[in-house]
Design an enzyme around this catalytic site. Structure first.
Site, PDB file in Angstrom:
ATOM      1  N   ILE A 204      -5.012   2.524  -0.515  1.00 60.08           N
ATOM      2  CA  ILE A 204      -5.543   1.944   0.732  1.00 60.08           C
ATOM      3  C   ILE A 204      -4.567   2.283   1.854  1.00 60.08           C
ATOM      4  CG2 ILE A 204      -6.154  -0.221   1.918  1.00 60.08           C
ATOM      5  CD1 ILE A 204      -7.948   0.176  -0.444  1.00 60.08           C
ATOM      6  N   HIS A 205      -5.057   2.891   2.919  1.00 57.97           N
ATOM      7  CA  HIS A 205      -4.143   3.177   4.027  1.00 57.97           C
ATOM      8  C   HIS A 205      -4.796   3.269   5.388  1.00 57.97           C
ATOM      9  CE1 HIS A 205      -5.817   7.184   3.397  1.00 57.97           C
ATOM     10  NE2 HIS A 205      -5.430   7.453   4.624  1.00 57.97           N
ATOM     11  N   ARG A 206      -6.128   3.161   5.472  1.00 61.62           N
ATOM     12  CA  ARG A 206      -6.783   3.429   6.746  1.00 61.62           C
ATOM     13  C   ARG A 206      -6.467   2.353   7.783  1.00 61.62           C
ATOM     14  NH1 ARG A 206     -10.347   7.667   7.360  1.00 61.62           N
ATOM     15  NH2 ARG A 206      -9.993   9.107   5.654  1.00 61.62           N
ATOM     16  N   ASP A 280      -9.734   3.589   0.143  1.00 66.67           N
ATOM     17  CA  ASP A 280     -10.398   3.825   1.437  1.00 66.67           C
ATOM     18  C   ASP A 280     -10.142   5.255   1.897  1.00 66.67           C
ATOM     19  OD1 ASP A 280      -7.765   3.748   2.329  1.00 66.67           O
ATOM     20  OD2 ASP A 280      -8.028   1.969   3.582  1.00 66.67           O
TER      21      ASP A 280
END
Ligand code: UD1
Ligand code: UDP
Length: 359
Positions: A204-206, A280
């Protein structure tokens, strides 16, 4: 023909690698211009080493910053290099700030722009990536659409059919070229004390997920519930942006095993052997589809609808119970979909289009 390959982040290095290899194989006149958007060893150099790519001829070292600061520094630096090198065509890949800067700097100098992975749309203007990809497409002269669907999107926006080439996505080339080699990294499972298909992988990084406290708390809660419900290890090679946000908001990820960002081969191996992936990431939605690993996307939309259509991926948003429910749904689903992203020869097709045009 002289080609400038502009790149700057982890996914661009990975997805440009088949094109760079093809340029090397054919002995073409090309050079790599690195914006320096990603600069930590494990987000940047490790991929050059592992994919055996030549060093960038230029590295602008722009580093991190606000969107305008980062993009502005890139524009200034890229323009200088393009004026000096005078390439026939600038290639950019994807939807990062580096892509926008590369496309904009080139088009303003009257240099042809080739956009690899053109025609993706989430129709969500809150995402910086959506702005970047729309603008890059409309600055481009040659648009390499990964699928027929992305081509139709471009035509619908008034882009001429003669400018659009359906090539497949170079992510397939990268997976095909490296999956076998990644078996050499199988000790990653032993190192983590896990076995085949007995863990979930998380990335997850967005910005729209990790820069907003409520969404990030919901994701943390969703992951914790998933761990309790399914009783498996959740392995999360954490992106530096997310680590920074967790610290800033004081959020703990209970039930999740954090590891440093992984090199490509270790990550690919871990991804290929996961029972399920929660993500994501754009590239990870594609890779899971290619490698037949079920994927749950913690977003409200995707610019990769092909993955939803074939059934490899489902959107869960960030509601904790929805994350659990969609995980269950994907575990129960069949895993026999077709890969919609091409035959793994996109790099060769892209370079051939350029040769037909410029040589
Ligand atoms: C960028 C892209 C995103 C892509 C992602 C791939 C934009 C707008 N975003 O997001 O589309 O999915 O790359 O991973 O272009 N940092 C480090 N080391 C690095 C790079 C970044 O520690 O090598 C940290 C810094 O604290 C920085 C933060 O990560 O502020 C965010 O970096 P940035 O380049 O702004 O965007 P990404 O989140 O990496
Ligand atoms: N990846 C990697 N190590 C990791 C996480 C991801 O090598 O620890 C690779 C992954 O295989 C994919 C790419 O990075 O090819 C995806 O990049 P990312 O998720 O950062 O960006 P996005 O695709 O969302 O733009």
């Amino acid at each position: 023909m002289k080609i400038a390959v502009v790149l700057g982040t982890r996914p661009e290095i990975i997805k440009m690698s088949p094109i760079i290899r093809e340029c090397e194989r054919l002995g073409l006149d090309y050079f790599i211009l690195h914006s320096g958007q990603h600069y930590s060893y494990e987000m940047d150099q490790v991929f050059f080493e592992q994919l055996e790519l030549p060093d960038a001829k230029y590295n602008l070292d722009v580093g991190s910053g606000s969107h305008a600061e980062q993009t502005g520094r890139m524009l200034i630096g890229i323009e200088k290099v393009l004026l000096k090198e005078e390439p026939d065509v600038v290639l950019v890949e994807g939807d990062t700030n580096t892509v926008l800067a590369g496309a904009l700097a080139a088009v303003k100098l009257g240099i042809q722009v080739g956009h690899v992975e053109a025609g993706l749309r989430s129709y969500d203007r809150r995402m910086p990536e959506e702005i970047n990809r729309v603008l890059a497409d409309h600055c481009s002269d040659i648009l390499f659409a990964p699928t027929e669907k992305s081509k139709q999107i471009l035509l619908g926006e008034g882009i001429g059919e003669e400018n659009v080439f359906v090539t497949g996505n170079t992510v397939v080339d990268a997976v095909f070229q490296n999956l076998e080699i990644s078996k050499g990294r199988c000790e990653i499972l032993d190192d983590l004390g896990i076995s085949d298909h007995d863990y979930f992988l998380v990335t997850i990084h967005r910005q729209e997920n990790v820069d907003y406290e409520e969404r990030l708390r919901n994701i943390a809660q969703g992951l914790e519930r998933v761990q309790k419900e399914f009783g498996v290890d959740l392995i999360y090679p954490i992106h530096p942006r997310t680590r920074k946000s967790l610290d800033y908001f004081g959020i703990k990820l209970n039930g999740v095993r954090l590891v440093e960002p992984l090199d490509y081969l270790s990550f690919l191996y871990l991804e290929s052997k996961a029972r399920l992936v929660l993500t994501d990431s754009g590239g990870v939605q594609e890779e899971t589809c290619i490698m037949k690993v079920p994927c749950v996307t913690l977003r409200d939309n995707t610019e990769r609808p092909e993955t939803l259509e074939v059934g490899s991926n489902v959107l869960a948003g960030t509601n904790p119970q929805e994350i659990v429910d969609k995980t269950k749904l994907m575990l129960d689903n069949h895993h026999s979909w077709e890969n919609p992203f091409g035959d793994g020869k996109a790099g060769g097709k892209i370079v051939q289009v350029l040769r037909d045009k410029f040589v």
